[in-house]
Design an enzyme around this catalytic site. Structure first.
Site, PDB file in Angstrom:
ATOM      1  N   ARG A 121      -7.429  -3.526   9.510  1.00 38.97           N
ATOM      2  CA  ARG A 121      -6.477  -4.458  10.145  1.00 38.97           C
ATOM      3  C   ARG A 121      -7.105  -5.179  11.347  1.00 38.97           C
ATOM      4  O   ARG A 121      -6.739  -6.306  11.668  1.00 38.97           O
ATOM      5  CB  ARG A 121      -5.195  -3.726  10.528  1.00 38.97           C
TER       6      ARG A 121
ATOM      7  N   ASP B 184       2.078  -1.364  11.857  1.00 41.66           N
ATOM      8  CA  ASP B 184       0.752  -1.735  11.353  1.00 41.66           C
ATOM      9  C   ASP B 184       0.397  -3.196  11.631  1.00 41.66           C
ATOM     10  O   ASP B 184      -0.733  -3.622  11.372  1.00 41.66           O
ATOM     11  CB  ASP B 184       0.669  -1.474   9.839  1.00 41.66           C
TER      12      ASP B 184
ATOM     13  N   LYS C  99      -4.532   5.505  14.847  1.00 44.17           N
ATOM     14  CA  LYS C  99      -4.614   4.927  13.501  1.00 44.17           C
ATOM     15  C   LYS C  99      -6.079   4.951  13.062  1.00 44.17           C
ATOM     16  O   LYS C  99      -6.865   5.725  13.584  1.00 44.17           O
ATOM     17  CB  LYS C  99      -4.035   3.508  13.508  1.00 44.17           C
TER      18      LYS C  99
ATOM     19  N   SER D 129       7.288   8.813  12.416  1.00 40.88           N
ATOM     20  CA  SER D 129       6.203   8.705  11.435  1.00 40.88           C
ATOM     21  C   SER D 129       6.728   8.879  10.014  1.00 40.88           C
ATOM     22  O   SER D 129       7.240   9.940   9.641  1.00 40.88           O
ATOM     23  CB  SER D 129       5.137   9.773  11.713  1.00 40.88           C
TER      24      SER D 129
ATOM     25  N   LYS E 237       0.837  -1.207   0.000  1.00 40.10           N
ATOM     26  CA  LYS E 237       0.000   0.000   0.000  1.00 40.10           C
ATOM     27  C   LYS E 237       0.872   1.257   0.000  1.00 40.10           C
ATOM     28  O   LYS E 237       0.638   2.181  -0.783  1.00 40.10           O
ATOM     29  CB  LYS E 237      -0.929  -0.044   1.230  1.00 40.10           C
TER      30      LYS E 237
ATOM     31  N   ARG F  22      -6.218   1.338  18.004  1.00 42.02           N
ATOM     32  CA  ARG F  22      -5.952  -0.106  17.817  1.00 42.02           C
ATOM     33  C   ARG F  22      -5.627  -0.824  19.128  1.00 42.02           C
ATOM     34  O   ARG F  22      -5.756  -2.056  19.201  1.00 42.02           O
ATOM     35  CB  ARG F  22      -4.845  -0.310  16.782  1.00 42.02           C
TER      36      ARG F  22
ATOM     37  N   ARG G 162      -8.654  11.771  12.628  1.00 45.18           N
ATOM     38  CA  ARG G 162      -7.217  11.556  12.855  1.00 45.18           C
ATOM     39  C   ARG G 162      -6.442  12.875  12.899  1.00 45.18           C
ATOM     40  O   ARG G 162      -6.808  13.852  12.259  1.00 45.18           O
ATOM     41  CB  ARG G 162      -6.681  10.609  11.790  1.00 45.18           C
TER      42      ARG G 162
HETATM   43  O1  SPQ Z   1      -2.693   5.370   5.435  1.00 47.49           O
HETATM   44  P1  SPQ Z   1      -3.086   5.016   6.826  1.00 47.49           P
HETATM   45  O2  SPQ Z   1      -4.565   5.020   6.967  1.00 47.49           O
HETATM   46  O3  SPQ Z   1      -2.426   5.884   7.858  1.00 47.49           O
HETATM   47  O4  SPQ Z   1      -2.599   3.492   7.020  1.00 47.49           O
HETATM   48  C1  SPQ Z   1      -1.804   2.799   7.988  1.00 47.49           C
HETATM   49  C2  SPQ Z   1      -2.312   1.325   7.923  1.00 47.49           C
HETATM   50  O5  SPQ Z   1      -2.408   0.620   8.923  1.00 47.49           O
HETATM   51  O6  SPQ Z   1      -2.563   0.883   6.794  1.00 47.49           O
HETATM   52  C3  SPQ Z   1      -1.875   3.346   9.410  1.00 47.49           C
HETATM   53  F1  SPQ Z   1      -2.991   3.286   9.952  1.00 47.49           F
HETATM   54  O7  SPQ Z   1      -0.421   2.710   7.573  1.00 47.49           O
HETATM   55  C4  SPQ Z   1       0.533   3.776   7.670  1.00 47.49           C
HETATM   56  C5  SPQ Z   1       1.585   3.470   8.693  1.00 47.49           C
HETATM   57  O8  SPQ Z   1       1.045   3.234   9.958  1.00 47.49           O
HETATM   58  C6  SPQ Z   1       1.170   3.918   6.311  1.00 47.49           C
HETATM   59  C7  SPQ Z   1       2.430   4.718   6.331  1.00 47.49           C
HETATM   60  C8  SPQ Z   1       2.998   5.193   5.052  1.00 47.49           C
HETATM   61  O9  SPQ Z   1       2.670   4.647   3.979  1.00 47.49           O
HETATM   62  O10 SPQ Z   1       3.834   6.116   5.094  1.00 47.49           O
HETATM   63  C9  SPQ Z   1       3.100   4.990   7.473  1.00 47.49           C
HETATM   64  C10 SPQ Z   1       2.632   4.570   8.813  1.00 47.49           C
HETATM   65  O11 SPQ Z   1       2.028   5.661   9.480  1.00 47.49           O
HETATM   66  P2  SPQ Z   1       2.895   6.731  10.317  1.00 47.49           P
HETATM   67  O12 SPQ Z   1       1.883   7.513  11.069  1.00 47.49           O
HETATM   68  O13 SPQ Z   1       3.750   5.941  11.213  1.00 47.49           O
HETATM   69  O14 SPQ Z   1       3.658   7.523   9.378  1.00 47.49           O
END
Ligand code: SPQ
Length: 752
Positions: free
Chosen positions: A704, A631, A658, A483, A337, A662, A438
């Site tokens: 998830r 995740d 998230k 992040s 993704k 979660r 969020r």
């Molecule tokens: O896109 P979204 O909704 O934030 O999706 C999630 C997931 O579980 O599919 C988080 F809920 O993935 C994020 C991940 O947790 C995808 C991501 C990315 O593609 O950069 C980074 C992570 O989030 P973060 O907040 O740590 O940057």
């Protein structure tokens, strides 16, 4: 007639019982209305009025009405409901005649396809009189016409729009509404002007085009040739040119202003397309055609009530996971993704055409794709994971026509906000109910420090309104949380900011943005925990092969570990070291996982992963692994629930923001299944080792969570019913099919 006479009363079949219904105009619509109510036994008598003696005769013979009257006054005496189903231009005269009669408390309603002129005519005819008029429009026409085509089922699952005014009598409105519902229609209320504008665009314009096209071709000398070779496309497009000419002549004259407005806009678009054909501008043509194709699919979903926005909120999609099972086989889970999102973003900003394979056709990545289409990028596909992006360069995006809808996807919203902060146009980013809760200040604040102007809803929630035309300046930013989304957002903004933009992270997070930027030939410097870019370079189109998503593979890694006698191979999974925390944690718990056939594809390491059943034990999860498995914790909690002993997770407060909280949502579900789970502010303590019971759990719209509880069923003693699972489609559209293929007994409720 008293007020009570017109109230809907409920008979033994729970249907409203009326006295006399009069239908004036026994064509297809009037006849079908009369016949439907008559067949349902809803009226004591149904009386038809029509100028044509043959229609009157047929109406009685075909059981459309009980009898017909030729005199309006006789027909309407004592009527409770009078349905006006005459051609729209005859409505004015009919209303004037009715106004001379004593209609008592009768409710008047009509079926005209344009409402403004009928409402005006009624006001004129009944000025000063107390009339109970409810304007209506059933959208259920057909090329057939006449009372002989009357069909009691015609309105089933069709829309009927009522256009009451503020003065409309509530009881009358409720009665007409109830009658249409009895015929199986979906009733909506709308104001008159809106109705006429919407119908001009969606019904009147297409009819006009169909009539003109057929007429224009028919007039040409070689017409026989043309019609002889006319294929399915011509037949589909021109079907509605077989509609009743008199009725349509009336409609265009009645809805003149709205039709002209819509026609002018359409003519401009047609001229633009003509210019593109003339200039050989294939890019412009492809842009229009790809957008139209997607829009049509989207409308199709809406019409079938499958729009994901609706599905998520109105329908509770329930998974039922039956207990037990062991896993075997070789599968490839869908594309990553995070990488899919980025492929669209960078492909769009590149010079040239980028080809993507293995693209995740899940709703999150599709939201990103749609956003770029809305900003003028021509994107072909996805088709079987293949996408072709005709890049517009770093400065080629165009202002979208409206807000960009990000659905459930945090990644789309956060990464795009960085990019959009530097564009010359304004944008608004919206999302679904989950995304709207969020936190967005984590990107809005640093972007503002770079010079962006961004507004959020209270407490930094979406929607985000981004003011275009700002000059950004690079900066050194220390992220308060680990992040990848914040890091990527700022790096994307840095492509446009004056000077250098550097982001330092407190712990390693996924580095797909940095890797992919380099893949597109854009220099990125990584020095320890700091990644930086400078503006002034360009992205060059490339070929991207998206590996299978380790976050989706994780469900099967846990499933294969906890189900007895299992052995499973997951093919071509991305094993970027910033994503493999789940493998490390499962191995620490005693998991039997091996990586085979390791290789590198387009800058990302991949492998086939073999997992076998293992006796897991509880562990203290090392905090440095938290961002690398962020995740995968929901499904790791399932592993911990069946592992012998305590598992403790700390330093994972990010899980609370998230798609759902979660930590809490998993703890609630596990406790419902009989697991000893104790949530803490930044993690959870799980006392595992016993089998799980069955029961009801809630995914809270979080993909998830839904998939994790599906996996839990492998060690449950009774079925688990999982509510609110529609969002599984955001990241793993074929989860149920692949689960069934390898031996997890989970399916949508009601389907085997
Ligand atoms: O896109 P979204 O909704 O934030 O999706 C999630 C997931 O579980 O599919 C988080 F809920 O993935 C994020 C991940 O947790 C995808 C991501 C990315 O593609 O950069 C980074 C992570 O989030 P973060 O907040 O740590 O940057």
């Amino acid at each position: 007639m008293s007020e009570a006479n017109t109230r809907v009363t409920t008979g033994p079949s729970a249907a409203p019982k009326l006295g006399r219904l009069v239908v004036i105009g026994l064509g297809l619509i009037g006849g079908s209305f009369a016949k439907g109510l008559r067949e349902r036994g809803l009226c004591r008598e149904v009386i038809g009025v029509d100028l044509d003696p043959e229609s009157r005769r047929l109406a009685v013979e075909l059981g459309v009405v009980d009898r017909c009257e030729t005199d309006l006054a006789t027909a309407c005496a004592g009527a409770e409901v009078i349905q006006l189903a005459v051609p729209i231009l005859a409505m004015e005269k009919l209303l004037a005649e009715l106004a001379k009669l004593d209609l008592g408390q009768a409710v008047l309603t009509d079926v005209g396809s344009a409402k403004g002129n009928v409402v005006r005519a009624a006001r004129l005819a009944f000025s000063g009189q107390d009339v109970r008029f409810v304007p209506g429009h059933p959208i259920a026409g057909s090329e057939q016409s006449g009372v002989e085509a009357a069909n009691a089922q015609l309105f089933r699952r069709h829309k009927v729009i009522l256009t009451p005014s503020e003065q409309s009598d509530e009881a009358a409105l409720a009665l007409v509404d109830a009658l249409w519902r009895e015929l199986g229609a979906d009733v909506e209320h709308m104001d008159v002007e809106h109705h006429d504008q919407v119908l001009a665009a969606t019904s009147h314009l297409p009819h006009l085009l169909a009539f003109t096209l057929v007429d224009s071709l028919a007039k040409r000398s070689e017409n026989l040739e043309i019609f002889r070779y006319a294929a399915g496309g011509f037949r589909d497009f021109t079907r509605i040119a077989g509609s009743d000419p008199v009725m349509w002549h009336d409609i265009f004259l009645a809805n003149r202003e709205a039709v002209l407005r819509t026609l002018d806009v359409f003519r401009d678009d047609l001229d633009a397309l003509r210019d593109a054909v003339d200039a050989g501008d294939g890019h412009q043509l492809l842009g229009v055609f790809t957008r139209a194709r997607v829009a049509r699919e989207h409308f199709g979903k809406i019409l079938a009530r499958r729009a994901y926005v609706d599905a998520m909120h109105s329908n509770d999609l329930i998974f039922v996971a039956n207990p037990g099972g062991s896993l075997s086989g070789r599968i490839r889970v869908p594309g990553d993704k995070s990488i899919s999102h980025r492929s669209i973003m960078l492909g769009s900003l590149a010079e040239g055409t980028t080809h993507v394979e293995g693209f995740l056709e899940g709703e999150d990545a599709l939201a990103t794709l749609q956003a770029f289409r809305d900003m003028g990028v021509v994107i072909e596909g996805p088709h079987h994971g293949r996408v072709t992006i005709h890049g517009v360069g770093l400065n080629g995006l165009k202002a979208p026509a409206g807000p960009l809808y990000m659905g459930n996807s945090g990644t789309s919203m956060r990464l795009l906000s960085g990019l959009l902060a530097a564009q010359p146009f304004d944008t608004t980013l919206t999302g679904d109910a989950s995304l709207s809760k969020r936190p967005m200040n984590r990107v809005a604040k640093p972007l503002r420090e770079m010079g962006a102007i961004i507004e959020t809803a209270p407490e930094g929630r979406p929607p985000l309104t981004i003011k275009g035309g700002q000059r950004l300046t690079g900066m050194d930013y220390e992220m308060p949380m680990a992040s990848a989304q914040v890091k990527s957002c700022l790096l994307l903004a840095g492509l446009y900011a004056a000077g250098r933009t550097a982001v330092t992270e407190p712990a390693p997070t996924r580095d797909h943005t940095e890797r992919m930027l380099r893949g597109f030939g854009y220099p990125v410097t990584v020095d320890g925990s700091t990644a930086s870019v400078e503006s002034g370079h360009t992205l060059t189109a490339t070929h991207i092969e998206v590996p299978a998503d380790i976050s989706s593979a994780a469900f099967f890694l846990v499933a294969g570990s906890i189900a007895e006698n299992s052995e499973l191979v997951l093919e071509h999974v991305g094993i970027n070291p910033t994503r493999t925390g789940v493998i490390d944690i499962l191995k620490l718990m005693g998991g039997d996982i091996t990586l085979e056939n390791q290789r590198e594809v387009g800058g990302e390491p991949v492998a086939d992963i073999r997992v076998r059943s293992a006796k897991l034990k509880g562990i203290d999860i090392p905090e440095d692994l938290v961002p690398l498995a962020i995740d995968e914790f929901p499904v790791l909690f399932v592993a911990a629930s069946v592992a012998e002993g305590h598992t403790v997770l700390r330093g994972a407060e990010e899980l609370r923001v998230k798609e759902s909280d979660r930590i809490q949502v998993m703890a609630d579900g596990l406790i419902a299944l009989g697991v000893k789970a104790e949530p803490t502010p930044d993690g959870i303590i799980i006392d595992g080792g016993n089998s799980l019971g069955g029961g009801e759990v809630w995914a809270h719209g979080d993909h998830r969570i839904a998939m994790s509880f599906s996996v839990a069923s492998l060690r449950a003693t009774a079925p688990i019913r999982i509510h609110d699972c529609a969002n599984v489609a955001t990241s793993f559209p074929n989860f149920l099919a692949l689960s069934a293929q390898v031996g997890i007994r989970v399916a949508e409720e009601g389907k085997s």
